[in-house]
Design an enzyme around this catalytic site. Structure first.
Site, PDB file in Angstrom:
ATOM      1  N   ARG A   1      12.493   8.945  -4.812  1.00 45.31           N
ATOM      2  CA  ARG A   1      12.159   7.648  -4.193  1.00 45.31           C
ATOM      3  C   ARG A   1      11.719   6.636  -5.251  1.00 45.31           C
ATOM      4  O   ARG A   1      12.062   5.457  -5.184  1.00 45.31           O
ATOM      5  CB  ARG A   1      11.079   7.820  -3.114  1.00 45.31           C
ATOM      6  CG  ARG A   1      10.839   6.543  -2.327  1.00 45.31           C
ATOM      7  CD  ARG A   1       9.927   6.728  -1.133  1.00 45.31           C
ATOM      8  NE  ARG A   1       8.570   7.080  -1.515  1.00 45.31           N
ATOM      9  CZ  ARG A   1       7.601   7.354  -0.655  1.00 45.31           C
ATOM     10  NH1 ARG A   1       7.839   7.340   0.656  1.00 45.31           N
ATOM     11  NH2 ARG A   1       6.388   7.666  -1.073  1.00 45.31           N
TER      12      ARG A   1
ATOM     13  N   LYS B   1       9.081   0.900  -2.696  1.00 43.49           N
ATOM     14  CA  LYS B   1       7.621   1.065  -2.797  1.00 43.49           C
ATOM     15  C   LYS B   1       7.191   0.279  -4.037  1.00 43.49           C
ATOM     16  O   LYS B   1       7.035   0.822  -5.133  1.00 43.49           O
ATOM     17  CB  LYS B   1       7.270   2.556  -2.882  1.00 43.49           C
ATOM     18  CG  LYS B   1       5.822   2.854  -2.511  1.00 43.49           C
ATOM     19  CD  LYS B   1       5.633   4.306  -2.162  1.00 43.49           C
ATOM     20  CE  LYS B   1       4.169   4.717  -2.113  1.00 43.49           C
ATOM     21  NZ  LYS B   1       3.369   4.080  -1.091  1.00 43.49           N
TER      22      LYS B   1
ATOM     23  N   GLU C   1       5.703  -0.031  11.195  1.00 40.36           N
ATOM     24  CA  GLU C   1       4.888   1.093  10.720  1.00 40.36           C
ATOM     25  C   GLU C   1       3.455   0.605  10.622  1.00 40.36           C
ATOM     26  O   GLU C   1       3.143  -0.495  11.059  1.00 40.36           O
ATOM     27  CB  GLU C   1       5.400   1.561   9.352  1.00 40.36           C
ATOM     28  CG  GLU C   1       5.395   0.458   8.298  1.00 40.36           C
ATOM     29  CD  GLU C   1       5.926   0.921   6.945  1.00 40.36           C
ATOM     30  OE1 GLU C   1       5.906   2.119   6.660  1.00 40.36           O
ATOM     31  OE2 GLU C   1       6.339   0.041   6.171  1.00 40.36           O
TER      32      GLU C   1
HETATM   33  N1  PMP Z   1       4.347   3.250   4.906  1.00 43.75           N
HETATM   34  C1  PMP Z   1       3.763   2.614   3.881  1.00 43.75           C
HETATM   35  C2  PMP Z   1       3.754   1.139   3.873  1.00 43.75           C
HETATM   36  C3  PMP Z   1       3.177   3.346   2.833  1.00 43.75           C
HETATM   37  O1  PMP Z   1       2.610   2.729   1.814  1.00 43.75           O
HETATM   38  C4  PMP Z   1       3.195   4.761   2.902  1.00 43.75           C
HETATM   39  C5  PMP Z   1       2.592   5.574   1.793  1.00 43.75           C
HETATM   40  N2  PMP Z   1       1.212   5.428   1.703  1.00 43.75           N
HETATM   41  C6  PMP Z   1       3.779   5.372   4.009  1.00 43.75           C
HETATM   42  C7  PMP Z   1       4.380   4.583   4.982  1.00 43.75           C
HETATM   43  C8  PMP Z   1       3.840   6.865   4.138  1.00 43.75           C
HETATM   44  O2  PMP Z   1       4.719   7.369   3.171  1.00 43.75           O
HETATM   45  P1  PMP Z   1       4.539   8.822   2.528  1.00 43.75           P
HETATM   46  O3  PMP Z   1       4.615   9.783   3.633  1.00 43.75           O
HETATM   47  O4  PMP Z   1       5.647   8.926   1.564  1.00 43.75           O
HETATM   48  O5  PMP Z   1       3.186   8.821   1.880  1.00 43.75           O
END
Ligand code: PMP
Length: 285
Positions: A51, A150, A183
């Site tokens: 990622r 990200k 989200e």
């Molecule tokens: N959405 C956002 C905006 C995030 O920053 C994150 C990670 N903190 C997530 C979802 C969850 O992703 P992951 O399961 O890869 O930590």
């Protein structure tokens, strides 16, 4: 003394510095990952490295090392700090440049790895569930800056997080530019209705969470139907259960939105089952 990986070396925390001309600082020009360490092992390392490189590719940032070297640097940083259960912050900045935007005038992208302890939600929140509000701040428009990247630009999420905190909530639901549920500020969102699990698809303006993908897989293996589909706030209000997923949170129940109880206002059986299955997966990882 905490050792931080920077410029290809592990140095003391106090010596781990970047230039004030780094475009990561000046423009938020860079990408990052948050990764868990369980029992001394970096959790889902390949998925996180992949990622990171995808995020970098999307912003046309070339990471100056191979994926294999990155994985090795992550493992070395964890070992050097004697971390058994903790958290890694991996950051790649565009590097130092001029005061102008032009990334071509930057040099030396910085790869920084910090391995530390992890800040978790208090255990009561797993027993009782989180209270959520709907933030007025929208998630990034996917055609402006894709939420699938990200990146070091988290201002929308930070503003939404402040809205949540003002309302006494540790998380807030963010909508996308179409008014659909995207989200939360740092976690993905799932609903359960009549035994069927649903979550916004990757085209809804979300970060494709690694915990999200892992939980979808575990849920399907457990025989649940999981649908990636458009969700609106109404779906949350009428859901039987709601839970969030994320690297730090793992799987955490959410039991109210905007002061309205979700289901009976208590963590539900599907959420509990998936948290248990997630813990088991982590133990066997
Ligand atoms: N959405 C956002 C905006 C995030 O920053 C994150 C990670 N903190 C997530 C979802 C969850 O992703 P992951 O399961 O890869 O930590």
């Amino acid at each position: 003394m905490t050792k931080v990986y920077i410029c290809g070396k592990l140095v003391d925390k106090a010596d781990a510095v970047v230039s004030v001309f780094d475009h990561g600082l000046l423009y938020g020009d860079g990408v990052f990952e948050g990764i868990r360490v369980y029992s001394g092992k970096v959790f889902l390392i390949d998925e996180h490295v992949e990622r990171l490189y995808e995020s970098a590719e999307a912003i046309r940032l070339e990471i100056p090392m191979t994926r294999a070297a990155m994985a090795q640097a992550l493992n070395e940083t964890v070992a050097a700090n004697g971390i058994r259960d903790g958290y890694i912050r991996l950051v790649v900045t565009r590097g130092a440049g001029t005061l102008g935007l032009d990334p071509k005038k930057t040099s030396d992208p910085q790869v920084i790895i910090i391995a530390d302890s992890i800040a978790l939600y208090p255990s009561e929140m797993y027993q009782e569930g989180l209270k959520l509000i709907t933030a007025s701040t929208l998630r990034n428009h996917p055609q402006a800056l894709s939420p699938r990247i990200k990146s070091l630009n988290y201002l929308n999420n930070i503003l939404a997080k402040i809205e949540g905190a003002d309302a006494g909530c540790v998380e807030a639901v963010m909508m996308n530019h179409l008014g659909h549920v995207a989200e939360c500020t740092g976690d993905n969102i799932f609903l359960v209705k009549n035994g069927v699990i649903s979550t916004p698809g990757t085209d809804a303006g979300i970060l494709e969470g690694i915990t999200r993908n892992c939980v979808i897989k575990l849920a399907r293996e457990a025989g649940y139907e999981v649908r990636e589909k458009t969700l609106i706030r109404h779906d949350i209000y009428v859901a039987d259960e709601c839970f969030l997923t994320g690297t730090a949170a793992e799987v955490i129940p959410a039991t109210s939105l905007d002061g309205r109880l979700i289901g009976d206002g208590k963590p539900g059986p599907v959420t509990k089952n998936l948290l248990e299955r997630f813990h088991k997966f982590v133990r066997n990882h």
